[in-house]
Design a protein around this motif. Structure first.
Motif, PDB file in Angstrom:
ATOM      1  N   TYR A   1       4.406  -4.794  19.818  1.00 58.41           N
ATOM      2  CA  TYR A   1       3.897  -3.626  20.549  1.00 58.41           C
ATOM      3  C   TYR A   1       2.685  -3.058  19.817  1.00 58.41           C
ATOM      4  CZ  TYR A   1       8.166  -3.769  23.319  1.00 58.41           C
ATOM      5  OH  TYR A   1       9.165  -4.161  24.172  1.00 58.41           O
ATOM      6  N   TYR A   2       1.589  -2.922  20.533  1.00 58.97           N
ATOM      7  CA  TYR A   2       0.355  -2.332  19.995  1.00 58.97           C
ATOM      8  C   TYR A   2       0.138  -0.991  20.681  1.00 58.97           C
ATOM      9  CZ  TYR A   2      -0.778  -6.685  17.645  1.00 58.97           C
ATOM     10  OH  TYR A   2      -0.758  -7.768  16.804  1.00 58.97           O
ATOM     11  N   LEU A   3       0.074   0.076  19.886  1.00 62.48           N
ATOM     12  CA  LEU A   3       0.052   1.419  20.458  1.00 62.48           C
ATOM     13  C   LEU A   3      -1.064   2.260  19.844  1.00 62.48           C
ATOM     14  CD1 LEU A   3       3.889   2.185  20.304  1.00 62.48           C
ATOM     15  CD2 LEU A   3       2.584   1.261  22.233  1.00 62.48           C
ATOM     16  N   THR A   4      -1.570   3.204  20.637  1.00 62.66           N
ATOM     17  CA  THR A   4      -2.519   4.182  20.109  1.00 62.66           C
ATOM     18  C   THR A   4      -1.800   5.061  19.090  1.00 62.66           C
ATOM     19  OG1 THR A   4      -1.994   5.499  22.071  1.00 62.66           O
ATOM     20  CG2 THR A   4      -4.089   4.288  22.078  1.00 62.66           C
ATOM     21  N   PRO A   5      -2.559   5.665  18.158  1.00 69.57           N
ATOM     22  CA  PRO A   5      -1.904   6.430  17.094  1.00 69.57           C
ATOM     23  C   PRO A   5      -1.164   7.651  17.630  1.00 69.57           C
ATOM     24  CG  PRO A   5      -4.299   6.694  17.022  1.00 69.57           C
ATOM     25  CD  PRO A   5      -4.020   5.637  18.038  1.00 69.57           C
ATOM     26  N   VAL A   6      -0.174   8.067  16.865  1.00 72.90           N
ATOM     27  CA  VAL A   6       0.577   9.276  17.223  1.00 72.90           C
ATOM     28  C   VAL A   6      -0.393  10.464  17.199  1.00 72.90           C
ATOM     29  CG1 VAL A   6       2.421  10.832  16.499  1.00 72.90           C
ATOM     30  CG2 VAL A   6       2.723   8.347  16.323  1.00 72.90           C
ATOM     31  N   PRO A   7      -0.431  11.270  18.251  1.00 68.32           N
ATOM     32  CA  PRO A   7      -1.374  12.387  18.312  1.00 68.32           C
ATOM     33  C   PRO A   7      -1.196  13.360  17.139  1.00 68.32           C
ATOM     34  CG  PRO A   7      -0.399  11.985  20.456  1.00 68.32           C
ATOM     35  CD  PRO A   7       0.345  11.122  19.485  1.00 68.32           C
ATOM     36  N   THR A   8      -2.313  13.927  16.727  1.00 65.61           N
ATOM     37  CA  THR A   8      -2.305  14.932  15.667  1.00 65.61           C
ATOM     38  C   THR A   8      -3.067  16.152  16.173  1.00 65.61           C
ATOM     39  OG1 THR A   8      -4.399  14.103  14.797  1.00 65.61           O
ATOM     40  CG2 THR A   8      -2.378  13.156  13.867  1.00 65.61           C
ATOM     41  N   SER A   9      -3.021  17.211  15.412  1.00 60.41           N
ATOM     42  CA  SER A   9      -3.770  18.415  15.818  1.00 60.41           C
ATOM     43  C   SER A   9      -5.255  18.097  15.927  1.00 60.41           C
ATOM     44  CB  SER A   9      -3.544  19.537  14.810  1.00 60.41           C
ATOM     45  OG  SER A   9      -2.163  19.829  14.748  1.00 60.41           O
ATOM     46  N   ALA A  10      -5.741  17.183  15.068  1.00 62.02           N
ATOM     47  CA  ALA A  10      -7.157  16.814  15.111  1.00 62.02           C
ATOM     48  C   ALA A  10      -7.481  15.921  16.305  1.00 62.02           C
ATOM     49  CB  ALA A  10      -7.550  16.109  13.817  1.00 62.02           C
ATOM     50  N   LEU A  11      -6.515  15.130  16.721  1.00 56.70           N
ATOM     51  CA  LEU A  11      -6.730  14.228  17.856  1.00 56.70           C
ATOM     52  C   LEU A  11      -5.491  14.270  18.750  1.00 56.70           C
ATOM     53  CD1 LEU A  11      -8.667  12.171  19.159  1.00 56.70           C
ATOM     54  CD2 LEU A  11      -7.499  10.378  17.838  1.00 56.70           C
ATOM     55  N   PRO A  12      -5.390  15.343  19.553  1.00 50.49           N
ATOM     56  CA  PRO A  12      -4.174  15.508  20.355  1.00 50.49           C
ATOM     57  C   PRO A  12      -4.060  14.507  21.501  1.00 50.49           C
ATOM     58  CG  PRO A  12      -5.706  17.337  20.709  1.00 50.49           C
ATOM     59  CD  PRO A  12      -6.285  16.497  19.620  1.00 50.49           C
ATOM     60  N   ASP A  13      -5.177  13.886  21.898  1.00 55.01           N
ATOM     61  CA  ASP A  13      -5.107  12.887  22.967  1.00 55.01           C
ATOM     62  C   ASP A  13      -6.015  11.708  22.620  1.00 55.01           C
ATOM     63  OD1 ASP A  13      -4.995  11.340  25.217  1.00 55.01           O
ATOM     64  OD2 ASP A  13      -5.279  12.996  26.635  1.00 55.01           O
ATOM     65  N   PRO A  14      -5.472  10.703  21.939  1.00 53.70           N
ATOM     66  CA  PRO A  14      -6.304   9.566  21.498  1.00 53.70           C
ATOM     67  C   PRO A  14      -7.003   8.842  22.649  1.00 53.70           C
ATOM     68  CG  PRO A  14      -4.171   9.539  20.396  1.00 53.70           C
ATOM     69  CD  PRO A  14      -4.083  10.590  21.468  1.00 53.70           C
ATOM     70  N   ARG A  15      -6.532   9.014  23.869  1.00 45.95           N
ATOM     71  CA  ARG A  15      -7.137   8.295  24.998  1.00 45.95           C
ATOM     72  C   ARG A  15      -8.570   8.723  25.273  1.00 45.95           C
ATOM     73  NH1 ARG A  15      -3.391   9.782  29.827  1.00 45.95           N
ATOM     74  NH2 ARG A  15      -3.834  11.824  28.908  1.00 45.95           N
ATOM     75  N   VAL A  16      -8.927   9.945  24.833  1.00 42.75           N
ATOM     76  CA  VAL A  16     -10.266  10.446  25.166  1.00 42.75           C
ATOM     77  C   VAL A  16     -11.289  10.077  24.100  1.00 42.75           C
ATOM     78  CG1 VAL A  16      -9.226  12.359  26.435  1.00 42.75           C
ATOM     79  CG2 VAL A  16     -10.032  12.742  24.085  1.00 42.75           C
ATOM     80  N   ASP A  17     -10.850   9.393  23.046  1.00 40.93           N
ATOM     81  CA  ASP A  17     -11.774   8.951  21.996  1.00 40.93           C
ATOM     82  C   ASP A  17     -12.066   7.466  22.185  1.00 40.93           C
ATOM     83  OD1 ASP A  17     -13.035   8.054  19.698  1.00 40.93           O
ATOM     84  OD2 ASP A  17     -11.889   9.395  18.369  1.00 40.93           O
ATOM     85  N   PRO A  18     -13.310   7.133  22.573  1.00 42.03           N
ATOM     86  CA  PRO A  18     -13.604   5.727  22.878  1.00 42.03           C
ATOM     87  C   PRO A  18     -13.565   4.809  21.668  1.00 42.03           C
ATOM     88  CG  PRO A  18     -15.600   7.052  23.016  1.00 42.03           C
ATOM     89  CD  PRO A  18     -14.460   8.012  22.810  1.00 42.03           C
ATOM     90  N   SER A  19     -13.392   5.371  20.458  1.00 39.13           N
ATOM     91  CA  SER A  19     -13.372   4.510  19.272  1.00 39.13           C
ATOM     92  C   SER A  19     -11.950   4.166  18.831  1.00 39.13           C
ATOM     93  CB  SER A  19     -14.120   5.193  18.119  1.00 39.13           C
ATOM     94  OG  SER A  19     -13.365   6.294  17.656  1.00 39.13           O
ATOM     95  N   VAL A  20     -10.950   4.755  19.461  1.00 40.19           N
ATOM     96  CA  VAL A  20      -9.567   4.545  19.011  1.00 40.19           C
ATOM     97  C   VAL A  20      -8.905   3.405  19.783  1.00 40.19           C
ATOM     98  CG1 VAL A  20      -7.284   5.589  18.803  1.00 40.19           C
ATOM     99  CG2 VAL A  20      -9.319   6.949  18.315  1.00 40.19           C
ATOM    100  N   GLU A  21      -8.584   2.337  19.087  1.00 40.91           N
ATOM    101  CA  GLU A  21      -7.908   1.202  19.720  1.00 40.91           C
ATOM    102  C   GLU A  21      -6.423   1.213  19.364  1.00 40.91           C
ATOM    103  OE1 GLU A  21      -9.583  -2.661  19.043  1.00 40.91           O
ATOM    104  OE2 GLU A  21     -11.633  -1.952  19.355  1.00 40.91           O
ATOM    105  N   PRO A  22      -5.592   0.652  20.218  1.00 38.72           N
ATOM    106  CA  PRO A  22      -4.181   0.510  19.842  1.00 38.72           C
ATOM    107  C   PRO A  22      -4.058  -0.370  18.601  1.00 38.72           C
ATOM    108  CG  PRO A  22      -4.542  -0.024  22.166  1.00 38.72           C
ATOM    109  CD  PRO A  22      -5.889   0.085  21.534  1.00 38.72           C
ATOM    110  N   ALA A  23      -3.049  -0.070  17.773  1.00 41.63           N
ATOM    111  CA  ALA A  23      -2.809  -0.854  16.565  1.00 41.63           C
ATOM    112  C   ALA A  23      -1.355  -1.322  16.575  1.00 41.63           C
ATOM    113  CB  ALA A  23      -3.088  -0.004  15.326  1.00 41.63           C
TER     114      ALA A  23
END
Ligand SMILES: [Fe+2]
Length: 619
Positions: A564-586
């Motif tokens: 399973y490859y998943l986007t990172p667990v959201p943090t206060s700094a990045l509450p929705d990883p889907r809106v950051d075009p540089s974040v790939e599932p890991a």
């Protein structure tokens, strides 16, 4: 579980699902968010950042003949489908451009070439096709007479231009040979839901035989009150057309928008795909005569709409329509089977076209099904009614014959909605206490579900074990399939469910219902919710309701392994990883099933190198 139940009222599956309670539905939540964001953007008097042109769906047509890239699909041992869209140059300088859905443009002769090498020194097959307005200038070539498990490269030429080069391969389907078999499982790629970094990650891999997409490749929603996805992407990643897709022009444009996406183009260019639609390629929670998100009259006739949606799907996807004459079916046959030597076969189901209407229970659902309480005799009788079907009976028989076929270790089943029984505790859904089932899943069609489970139970492992590969619910699962509903269990097979590429999952539903709560609390609440679900369903061994991404399946005679490859667990700094075009599932976790056990167990880590590679013939 120590978390208070979230006040989630909407369905995490099948999108809005019409769960109507005293509070709000997911769509009204989103409506408020989207409108607020739009108002904020408008009141600033500035246009928001637009990494994607508002006319993103049409822009590639202005950039040249092959702006929508290339794709290949439905690999067999000796054939592969090649795809492109060839936009004819304007007939007069400055004349109208034959953009997707426009119906404009003269026919264009397109030459295609398939070679053993990426420099096309050894062209194996070539030919010409005509791109015409009647098929929205899409081109599909079903190339036969190829060698099994062999790497090929392909390109198109027309009007003095040459497409990018695509990489593809035929299926590892050689008699008496066991090759490596590795592929990705994806579903639910809502364009307005986020950047397609999961597709980028797949395009960056070179170890996949194909990508299996089990549905919701496009969504029908518009950019208005029905917008689906994070408000952060308003003005950055908007749907085209701007309104709900209801006709051929709209569906063509929506597909073109996806084929204009650079990450999706990469994933298509690098691997063949095997695809099947679910509901959103037409409208949310479709059944044979309607959909939750279809208003008869105002949105026209449902069957006309569906026919046009299917037409656009067949034009824009590298899909081989199977023979309509060799297997009994109803309507148009889309279900089909792929073969991988004695290792496995893959039956790809189609469960929307002929399904009986979902069971609805007021006030929980109005139409199209969703989470409804179990236990009322009248409701339970409906859920188990033998006259209600998910696939049509002919398709179910075809599947039963397929999973009983001898001579294969595994019967893989590409499937849309969860097959295993799952009961959802009301508290986990923000609903009154009690057990709920999702009537849009196989749980809503228990006669079909039980018949198939009984059939699997009777089938000896020597004839192969069944592995269901499922999407739809925007969350990651690994589970056994109990022989008896909700009673202890003996397992008859396993099911791996992939997360969405971008569509809202449990975390987004929790977030929408608890606006302003700190991100760590939302993560914790989501975990509480998924823990409640696994506790109520002990055969569910793994459930993640937070990450987006994909699953990589690796098949040997001994086991089927799922990474399973998943986007990172959201943090206060990045509450929705889907809106950051540089974040790939890991890479996140691995589960597997050993042959003859019919159970999933945790695996130590991700799969390594492939055991062997497709044949490459240089000259
Ligand atoms: Fe979906």
């Amino acid at each position: 579980m120590s978390n208070p139940p979230p006040r989630t009222t909407a369905s995490p599956t099948n999108e809005p699902a019409g769960v109507t309670t005293a509070t709000t539905t997911r769509r009204t939540v989103l409506k408020g968010a989207a409108l607020a964001a739009a108002a904020a953007a408008g009141s600033s008097g500035l246009s928001v950042l637009r990494p994607f042109d508002l006319e993103a769906a049409a822009a590639p047509a202005h950039r040249g003949v092959f702006g929508y890239g290339v794709a290949s699909g439905d690999p067999t041992g000796d054939a592969i489908v090649l795809w492109t869209r060839a936009t004819p140059p304007p007939e007069t300088p400055g004349g109208p451009v034959a953009t997707p859905g426009s119906g404009l443009g003269r026919p264009l002769r397109v030459r295609w070439e398939l070679a053993y090498d990426q420099h096309f020194r050894h062209v194996v097959k070539h030919g010409t096709e005509s791109a015409r307005a009647e098929s929205d200038h899409t081109v599909k070539v079903d190339v036969h007479g190829l060698r099994p498990y062999t790497r090929y490269w392909y390109r198109f030429r027309a009007a003095g231009e040459t497409s990018v080069v695509g990489r593809t391969q035929t299926a590892p389907d050689e008699p008496r040979r066991d090759h490596a078999l590795r592929f990705a499982l994806v579903s639910c790629s809502n364009y307005t839901g986020g950047y397609f970094t999961a597709y980028r990650a797949l395009g960056e891999r070179d170890d996949l035989d194909f990508v299996l997409h089990v549905g919701d490749y496009v969504y029908e929603y518009g950019n208005g009150p029905d917008r689906y996805g994070p408000a952060d992407l308003v003005g950055k990643r908007d749907g085209i057309p701007a309104t709900e897709t209801v006709d051929l022009e709209g569906y063509r444009l929506r597909h073109a928008l996806h084929k204009a996406d650079p990450d999706l183009q990469l994933a298509h260019r690098r691997h063949p795909w095997i695809t099947i639609f679910d509901d959103h390629e037409v409208a949310n929670n479709t059944w044979r005569a309607g959909a939750e998100n279809h208003t008869p009259g105002a949105e026209g006739d449902f069957l006309t709409r569906r026919r046009e949606a299917y037409e656009a799907y067949l034009e824009w996807m590298p899909f081989r329509l199977p023979s309509q004459h060799t297997v009994d079916h109803q309507g148009t046959r889309f279900f089909r089977r792929f073969s991988f030597g004695r290792l496995a076969d893959l039956s790809v189901l189609e469960t929307r076209q002929n399904r009986s209407a979902q069971v609805d229970v007021a006030p929980y659902t109005k139409t199209g099904g969703g989470f409804i309480p179990e236990g009322a005799p009248a409701v339970d009788a409906q859920l188990a009614d033998p006259d209600r079907h998910l696939p049509e009976p002919e398709q179910l028989r075809w599947l039963e014959r397929g999973v009983a076929k001898k001579g294969r270790s595994w019967h893989l089943v590409g499937n849309q909605v969860i097959f295993a029984p799952v009961r959802f505790p009301g508290a986990a859904l923000g609903l009154p206490a009690g057990q709920y089932v999702n009537s849009d899943q196989w749980d809503g069609y228990q006669a079909d579900q039980s018949a198939l489970v009984a059939h699997l139970d009777e089938t000896d492992s020597r004839h192969g074990d069944a592995v269901f590969l499922t999407g739809d619910i925007h969350s990651s699962w690994a589970m056994d399939i109990p022989a008896e509903r909700f009673a202890g269990y003996r397992s008859v097979g396993v099911e791996f469910v992939c997360p969405s590429v971008t569509s809202d999952g449990f975390y987004e539903l929790v977030s929408a219902s608890r606006k302003g709560a700190p991100t760590p609390a939302l993560v914790q609440t989501t975990r509480g919710l998924t823990t409640a679900v696994t506790s109520a369903n002990p055969w569910v061994r793994y459930l993640d309701g937070i990450g987006h991404g994909f699953v990589v399946l690796d098949v040997t005679r001994k086991r089927v392994h799922a990474d399973y490859y998943l986007t990172p667990v959201p943090t206060s700094a990045l509450p929705d990883p889907r809106v950051d075009p540089s974040v790939e599932p890991a890479y996140a976790t691995s589960w597997r099933t050993l042959h003859t056990t019919r159970r999933v167990v945790a695996a130590d880590g991700p799969v390594g190198q492939r055991r062997d590679e497709p044949h490459e013939r240089k000259h």
